[in-house]
Motif scaffolding. Structure first.
Motif, PDB file in Angstrom:
ATOM      1  N   UNK A 267       0.829  -1.203   0.000  1.00 62.78           N
ATOM      2  CA  UNK A 267       0.000   0.000   0.000  1.00 62.78           C
ATOM      3  C   UNK A 267       0.859   1.248   0.000  1.00 62.78           C
ATOM      4  N   UNK A 268       0.341   2.376  -0.477  1.00 64.21           N
ATOM      5  CA  UNK A 268       1.120   3.620  -0.435  1.00 64.21           C
ATOM      6  C   UNK A 268       1.468   3.988   1.002  1.00 64.21           C
ATOM      7  N   UNK A 269       2.557   4.721   1.148  1.00 66.09           N
ATOM      8  CA  UNK A 269       2.958   5.192   2.472  1.00 66.09           C
ATOM      9  C   UNK A 269       3.308   6.668   2.347  1.00 66.09           C
ATOM     10  N   UNK A 270       2.276   7.515   2.388  1.00 65.73           N
ATOM     11  CA  UNK A 270       2.414   8.943   2.148  1.00 65.73           C
ATOM     12  C   UNK A 270       1.742   9.747   3.244  1.00 65.73           C
ATOM     13  N   UNK A 271       2.342  10.864   3.588  1.00 62.10           N
ATOM     14  CA  UNK A 271       1.671  11.818   4.460  1.00 62.10           C
ATOM     15  C   UNK A 271       0.571  12.517   3.664  1.00 62.10           C
ATOM     16  N   UNK A 272      -0.474  12.975   4.361  1.00 61.80           N
ATOM     17  CA  UNK A 272      -1.609  13.581   3.698  1.00 61.80           C
ATOM     18  C   UNK A 272      -2.155  14.715   4.558  1.00 61.80           C
ATOM     19  N   UNK A 273      -3.373  15.183   4.241  1.00 59.08           N
ATOM     20  CA  UNK A 273      -3.953  16.281   4.999  1.00 59.08           C
ATOM     21  C   UNK A 273      -4.189  15.902   6.456  1.00 59.08           C
ATOM     22  N   UNK A 274      -4.508  14.646   6.710  1.00 57.71           N
ATOM     23  CA  UNK A 274      -4.709  14.210   8.083  1.00 57.71           C
ATOM     24  C   UNK A 274      -3.381  14.056   8.822  1.00 57.71           C
ATOM     25  N   UNK A 275      -2.331  13.839   8.056  1.00 58.67           N
ATOM     26  CA  UNK A 275      -0.992  13.729   8.618  1.00 58.67           C
ATOM     27  C   UNK A 275      -0.067  14.674   7.853  1.00 58.67           C
ATOM     28  N   UNK A 276      -0.193  15.986   8.070  1.00 61.66           N
ATOM     29  CA  UNK A 276       0.655  16.931   7.324  1.00 61.66           C
ATOM     30  C   UNK A 276       2.110  16.743   7.693  1.00 61.66           C
ATOM     31  N   UNK A 277       2.980  16.671   6.721  1.00 60.96           N
ATOM     32  CA  UNK A 277       4.389  16.388   7.007  1.00 60.96           C
ATOM     33  C   UNK A 277       5.110  17.593   7.579  1.00 60.96           C
ATOM     34  N   UNK A 278       6.162  17.331   8.320  1.00 58.31           N
ATOM     35  CA  UNK A 278       7.068  18.340   8.838  1.00 58.31           C
ATOM     36  C   UNK A 278       8.489  17.878   8.547  1.00 58.31           C
ATOM     37  N   UNK A 279       9.460  18.701   8.926  1.00 61.87           N
ATOM     38  CA  UNK A 279      10.854  18.315   8.731  1.00 61.87           C
ATOM     39  C   UNK A 279      11.243  17.133   9.618  1.00 61.87           C
ATOM     40  N   UNK A 280      10.430  16.838  10.645  1.00 60.95           N
ATOM     41  CA  UNK A 280      10.717  15.720  11.543  1.00 60.95           C
ATOM     42  C   UNK A 280       9.934  14.463  11.174  1.00 60.95           C
ATOM     43  N   UNK A 281       9.241  14.461  10.030  1.00 60.03           N
ATOM     44  CA  UNK A 281       8.398  13.332   9.645  1.00 60.03           C
ATOM     45  C   UNK A 281       9.210  12.191   9.046  1.00 60.03           C
ATOM     46  N   UNK A 282       8.858  10.980   9.424  1.00 55.90           N
ATOM     47  CA  UNK A 282       9.481   9.757   8.909  1.00 55.90           C
ATOM     48  C   UNK A 282       8.379   8.819   8.424  1.00 55.90           C
ATOM     49  N   UNK A 283       8.653   8.085   7.350  1.00 52.75           N
ATOM     50  CA  UNK A 283       7.737   7.053   6.865  1.00 52.75           C
ATOM     51  C   UNK A 283       8.500   5.745   6.745  1.00 52.75           C
ATOM     52  N   UNK A 284       7.857   4.649   7.149  1.00 54.47           N
ATOM     53  CA  UNK A 284       8.515   3.340   7.115  1.00 54.47           C
ATOM     54  C   UNK A 284       7.472   2.253   6.978  1.00 54.47           C
ATOM     55  N   UNK A 285       7.899   1.111   6.429  1.00 56.20           N
ATOM     56  CA  UNK A 285       7.060  -0.078   6.386  1.00 56.20           C
ATOM     57  C   UNK A 285       7.462  -1.026   7.515  1.00 56.20           C
ATOM     58  N   UNK A 286       6.453  -1.758   8.031  1.00 57.36           N
ATOM     59  CA  UNK A 286       6.701  -2.742   9.071  1.00 57.36           C
ATOM     60  C   UNK A 286       5.938  -4.014   8.742  1.00 57.36           C
ATOM     61  N   UNK A 287       6.519  -5.161   9.053  1.00 53.40           N
ATOM     62  CA  UNK A 287       5.895  -6.462   8.772  1.00 53.40           C
ATOM     63  C   UNK A 287       6.388  -7.468   9.793  1.00 53.40           C
ATOM     64  N   UNK A 288       5.761  -8.635   9.848  1.00 55.07           N
ATOM     65  CA  UNK A 288       6.230  -9.637  10.802  1.00 55.07           C
ATOM     66  C   UNK A 288       5.195 -10.718  11.078  1.00 55.07           C
ATOM     67  N   UNK A 289       5.389 -11.401  12.209  1.00 59.28           N
ATOM     68  CA  UNK A 289       4.525 -12.495  12.632  1.00 59.28           C
ATOM     69  C   UNK A 289       4.106 -12.306  14.084  1.00 59.28           C
ATOM     70  N   UNK A 290       2.899 -12.794  14.387  1.00 56.64           N
ATOM     71  CA  UNK A 290       2.405 -12.820  15.761  1.00 56.64           C
ATOM     72  C   UNK A 290       1.943 -14.228  16.079  1.00 56.64           C
ATOM     73  N   UNK A 291       2.484 -14.815  17.137  1.00 59.12           N
ATOM     74  CA  UNK A 291       2.065 -16.154  17.544  1.00 59.12           C
ATOM     75  C   UNK A 291       0.738 -16.119  18.312  1.00 59.12           C
ATOM     76  N   UNK A 292       0.001 -17.229  18.253  1.00 59.82           N
ATOM     77  CA  UNK A 292      -1.122 -17.475  19.150  1.00 59.82           C
ATOM     78  C   UNK A 292      -0.815 -18.767  19.889  1.00 59.82           C
ATOM     79  N   UNK A 293      -0.532 -18.609  21.167  1.00 64.73           N
ATOM     80  CA  UNK A 293      -0.022 -19.717  21.967  1.00 64.73           C
ATOM     81  C   UNK A 293      -0.987 -20.900  22.024  1.00 64.73           C
TER      82      UNK A 293
END
Length: 531
Positions: A267-293
């Motif tokens: 999916x896109x990973x962009x700042x928008x009107x709800x998240x207006x960017x600043x000089x301190x803004x960072x964008x990153x992707x995250x993924x992984x696994x979650x166990x169910x015991x």
């Protein structure tokens, strides 16, 4: 983001049968079954070590648990899985820590693992972290860590061996008196004892050109001799050519290499009107696994966009050995203007014959807080980075199919509250939320290892899944069914964050760099999920 101020299907007969059948299989729809793959070997090694503490050299016992493949193909990379390192330090070590006015300790381990094939060798570092552990009043101290393990590939035919080497234990101490001075931290260096069995051998993985399915002994071309130690038909030659060929023959140790946005649909990973960017803004992707015991299973979270507003560093508490800076940042998931992950579908065969498919999302109920602490040890030339991510997240089940037949779960089927973790600082961070932890290190002049907010890395934690509510329709209540099947504590989580795109100082691809940002300021790097 804004910074926060503070198979052939058979129709089932009737609704009652659908619901009854779902009672057995609905959990697997939520979390796809992941039994251990065939052809694996479980390793459990107990090794004697000698550790250097302030009171002197003390004996310690180190246990290493891991799972390796039974065989591998030449050039085929694999990753040892379910790696757990348990260190038992004697009572004298506890006395050293209490002398610092410490009441608890959090451990980070760095185990050097020697990887060898024929006469060629390479080195891997197995990193792990633990939750805080209270110091015992008497007896030994036991520390259990889990974490990152690099992938390894054998270059040719022949056994690939893994042997434990030096171990470093970084101990972050917690004060007995919260109002007292910070007891600081301590690094304990440990060496394999001289009487260690088989020089610390952990595992042997046969490697052949025929791959994991090949049978019989390695081919003669993979055999080594005194004059041809690599089995490549050539003898060693003096100088740089010999060193270069030796490097080419050495087992390859690689981190799980991330891809780029162009490599896979994300999916896109962009700042928008709800998240207006600043000089301190960072964008990153995250993924992984979650166990169910409860089900001995794991759920895959596809690459999801995180929009982060990085805070300003402030001076931390005094430490006699280091200069400390603390930073508070805030983050949101970003998907189609909503604070959630993309919907993710899971399909599997329950009872080996019934196909089940579910669609789920993780939704935020409040901003995600990221606490980072940097410690600069000038005398050691070392910087450490400890990061806690506190995320209030509910699990929302949006649809469910059993054997091709939809099972109505309704529009409000979700956990009754956030996934929760035991917070290491509950006084300052009350309420229900998930806690993930990552640790990074950097030796002066070298690259960062482990996790850092800017460059990414692995975050781990453990969560309790709350009871479900709002599940079912037409008078059918599935809440208790889902709660009994899924909810409960002890669910291990491992998430991988990719390199961030910093909007204030974007790095684009160029002649000397792969870049961090696309032209429209999206993160280039897509991380690879790790088990």
């Amino acid at each position: 983001m804004k910074a926060q101020p503070t198979a052939t299907t058979r129709p089932l007969r009737g609704r009652a049968r659908i619901t009854s059948f779902a009672a057995f299989v609905v959990l697997a729809a939520l979390i796809p079954t992941t039994a251990s793959a065939t052809g694996s070997q479980e390793v459990e090694a107990e090794l004697p070590y000698v550790c250097t503490l302030p009171s002197g050299q003390l004996p310690a016992t180190v246990r290493v648990l891991a799972e390796f493949p039974e065989r591998a193909g030449a050039g085929e990379a694999f990753t040892p899985s379910d790696v757990t390192i348990t260190v038992e330090l004697p009572a004298e070590a506890v006395a050293d820590l209490t002398a610092h006015d410490a009441a608890e300790v959090r451990a980070a381990t760095r185990l050097t693992v020697d990887v060898a094939q024929n006469s060629a060798t390479a080195t891997a570092t197995w990193r792990g972290g633990s939750e805080p552990v209270a110091l015992p009043g008497s007896g030994p101290l036991t520390l259990v860590t889990q974490g990152d393990v690099p992938s390894v590939a054998g270059r040719s035919d022949g056994d690939l061996t893994f042997s434990a080497g030096a171990l470093a234990i970084d101990l972050a101490l917690g004060a007995a008196d919260p109002a007292g001075a910070d007891p600081g931290s301590l690094t304990v260096d440990c060496a394999l004892a001289e009487d260690a069995p088989e020089q610390g051998l952990l595992a042997t993985v046969p490697v052949s050109a025929g791959g994991p399915g090949a049978s019989g002994s390695p081919s003669p071309s993979g055999s080594a001799s005194a004059s041809d130690p690599a089995g490549d038909g050539q003898s060693d030659t003096p100088g740089s050519q010999a060193e270069e060929r030796q490097s080419e023959r050495s087992p390859k140790v690689v981190e799980n290499t991330p891809g780029t946005a162009a490599d896979r649909a994300v999916p896109p990973c962009l700042f928008d009107e709800q998240h207006p960017p600043t000089d301190a803004s960072l964008a990153a992707y995250i993924t992984g696994y979650t166990n169910v015991r409860k089900q001995k299973a794991a759920s895959y979270l596809p690459p999801s966009c995180m929009l982060i507003e990085q805070g300003d560093p402030v001076a931390g508490p005094p430490d006699p050995e280091a200069i400390i800076f603390d930073t508070v940042s805030w983050a949101d998931f970003g998907y189609q203007g909503r604070r959630q992950t993309p919907p993710f579908r899971s399909t599997f065969l329950s009872f080996d014959f019934a196909p089940v498919t579910a669609t789920m999302v993780l939704e935020q109920t409040a901003p995600i807080r990221i606490d980072s602490r940097l410690k600069f040890y000038f005398l050691k030339g070392l910087t450490t980075m400890d990061t806690y991510v506190r995320a209030p997240l509910v699990l929302h089940v949006t649809s469910l199919e059993v054997n091709g037949t939809p099972l109505e779960v309704g529009s409000e089927c979700r956990t009754d509250g956030s996934l929760t973790s035991v917070d290491p600082d509950p006084v300052n961070h009350p309420g229900d939320h998930l806690v993930l932890y990552g640790r990074g290190e950097q030796i002066t002049g070298q690259d960062v290892t482990g996790y850092k907010l800017l460059s990414g890395g692995t975050l781990t934690g453990e969560a309790a899944i709350p009871a479900f509510t709002g599940c079912g329709s037409d008078g059918e209540d599935l809440d208790r069914l889902l709660t009994a099947s899924v909810s409960g504590p002890g669910n291990y989580i491992k998430q991988v964050q990719g390199q961030t795109c910093a909007l204030g100082a974007p790095v684009f691809p160029g002649p000397n760099t792969d870049g961090q940002c696309t032209e429209d300021l999206q993160p280039i790097v897509i991380p690879v999920a790790e088990r």
